[in-house]
Design an enzyme around this catalytic site. Structure first.
Site, PDB file in Angstrom:
ATOM      1  N   MET A 148       0.846  -1.344   0.050  1.00 53.55           N
ATOM      2  CA  MET A 148       0.078   0.010   0.034  1.00 53.55           C
ATOM      3  C   MET A 148       0.960   1.083   0.040  1.00 53.55           C
ATOM      4  O   MET A 148       0.430   2.473  -0.670  1.00 53.55           O
ATOM      5  CB  MET A 148      -0.810  -0.028   1.264  1.00 53.55           C
ATOM      6  CG  MET A 148      -1.919   1.360   1.283  1.00 53.55           C
ATOM      7  SD  MET A 148      -2.857   1.117  -0.048  1.00 53.55           S
ATOM      8  CE  MET A 148      -4.452   0.218   0.540  1.00 53.55           C
ATOM      9  N   TYR A 149       2.130   0.991   0.568  1.00 50.16           N
ATOM     10  CA  TYR A 149       2.911   2.343   0.664  1.00 50.16           C
ATOM     11  C   TYR A 149       3.441   2.757  -0.681  1.00 50.16           C
ATOM     12  O   TYR A 149       3.391   3.935  -1.163  1.00 50.16           O
ATOM     13  CB  TYR A 149       4.176   1.962   1.483  1.00 50.16           C
ATOM     14  CG  TYR A 149       5.234   2.861   1.339  1.00 50.16           C
ATOM     15  CD1 TYR A 149       5.267   4.210   2.218  1.00 50.16           C
ATOM     16  CD2 TYR A 149       6.358   2.773   0.474  1.00 50.16           C
ATOM     17  CE1 TYR A 149       6.208   5.229   1.943  1.00 50.16           C
ATOM     18  CE2 TYR A 149       7.377   3.857   0.350  1.00 50.16           C
ATOM     19  CZ  TYR A 149       7.239   4.949   1.115  1.00 50.16           C
ATOM     20  OH  TYR A 149       8.109   5.850   0.889  1.00 50.16           O
ATOM     21  N   SER A 150       3.768   1.663  -1.761  1.00 50.31           N
ATOM     22  CA  SER A 150       4.055   1.761  -2.981  1.00 50.31           C
ATOM     23  C   SER A 150       3.059   2.497  -3.858  1.00 50.31           C
ATOM     24  O   SER A 150       3.091   3.495  -4.467  1.00 50.31           O
ATOM     25  CB  SER A 150       4.221   0.582  -3.593  1.00 50.31           C
ATOM     26  OG  SER A 150       4.788   0.563  -5.160  1.00 50.31           O
ATOM     27  N   THR A 152       0.686   4.475  -2.412  1.00 54.04           N
ATOM     28  CA  THR A 152       0.412   5.974  -2.131  1.00 54.04           C
ATOM     29  C   THR A 152       1.540   6.948  -2.868  1.00 54.04           C
ATOM     30  O   THR A 152       1.288   7.826  -3.441  1.00 54.04           O
ATOM     31  CB  THR A 152       0.728   6.385  -0.776  1.00 54.04           C
ATOM     32  OG1 THR A 152       2.033   5.717  -0.192  1.00 54.04           O
ATOM     33  CG2 THR A 152      -0.298   5.459   0.371  1.00 54.04           C
ATOM     34  N   LYS A 153       2.763   6.069  -2.944  1.00 51.90           N
ATOM     35  CA  LYS A 153       3.941   7.027  -3.827  1.00 51.90           C
ATOM     36  C   LYS A 153       3.518   6.966  -5.357  1.00 51.90           C
ATOM     37  O   LYS A 153       3.869   7.711  -6.108  1.00 51.90           O
ATOM     38  CB  LYS A 153       5.164   6.191  -3.597  1.00 51.90           C
ATOM     39  CG  LYS A 153       5.662   6.640  -2.136  1.00 51.90           C
ATOM     40  CD  LYS A 153       5.716   8.228  -1.731  1.00 51.90           C
ATOM     41  CE  LYS A 153       6.098   8.261  -0.468  1.00 51.90           C
ATOM     42  NZ  LYS A 153       6.441   9.935  -0.205  1.00 51.90           N
TER      43      LYS A 153
END
Length: 228
Positions: A148-150, A152-153
């Site tokens: 999920m971090y990826s 957001t980026k």
């Protein structure tokens, strides 16, 4: 851009603090924003408080964002560049197993918070044909299973592209800074074969220092692979 006014979110540590130090050496006046007021005050004391305004800021709060811009204008009279750098990591595990309760704050910080920083700052930046820098990530340029971090980026990458089109013809510039692994307080343990926060700061200063006819769209920075 020498002696201009630069605002940095997420400025209390890591890339934000390193960029503040580098910009201070170049003669910038600084607006430094983060949640940690104590760390901001210590950094301001280090850099010379006469040229630094600190703002305790939750980037997901529009009233705080607008108050920060108002303080910046009251203190320095103008704003020339904004580095929307505040970000947050997430839990490990894929979409089927990650702790979903950690997603909300990360998504709000990494995506919504960036949008609020832009919306609050763009009116004054447009008056001075200013410069927007965004901390994206190499993770926003590749596929990482279940991250999920990826995601957001990837969104930050999209914000940069779409903002550049919105501002086309305005004289403003937009730069995406996209680091690979960086050794910052973002990690509980120092990663191996990582960039240093000052490496990313140098990239930000490079983009800011270009003449007005040069728009550095993206800087993708990864650590050199280890020798075999």
């Amino acid at each position: 851009m020498q002696h201009g006014v630069l605002l940095i979110t997420g400025a209390s540590s890591g890339i934000g603090a390193a960029t503040a130090r580098a910009a201070a050496r170049e003669g910038y006046k600084l607006v430094l924003a983060a949640r940690s007021a104590d760390k901001l005050e210590a950094l301001a004391h280090e850099l010379g408080p006469e040229n630094v305004l600190t703002c305790e800021l939750d980037v997901t709060d529009m009233e705080q964002q607008q108050a920060m811009i108002d303080q910046a204008l009251e203190t320095f009279g103008r704003l020339d560049a904004v580095f929307a750098n505040a970000g947050q990591g997430g839990s490990s595990g894929g979409f089927s197993s990650a702790d979903h309760t950690t997603w909300r704050e990360m998504i709000l910080t990494n995506v919504y918070g960036v949008g609020l920083t832009l919306q609050a700052s763009l009116p004054t930046l447009k008056r001075h044909k200013g410069h927007v820098l965004l901390t994206g990530s190499a993770a926003g340029r590749t596929t990482i299973p279940g991250s999920m971090y990826s995601a957001t980026k990837w969104a930050v990458t999209g914000i940069g592209y779409n903002l550049r089109e919105e501002l086309r013809g305005s004289g403003m510039r937009v730069t995406l800074i996209e680091p690979g692994m960086v050794d910052t307080p973002f990690f509980d343990e120092s990663p191996e074969n990582a960039l240093e926060d000052r490496d990313i700061a140098n990239a930000a200063i490079y983009a800011l220092s270009q003449p007005v006819h040069v728009d550095v769209n993206e800087i993708l920075i990864r650590p050199t692979p280890p020798t075999e």
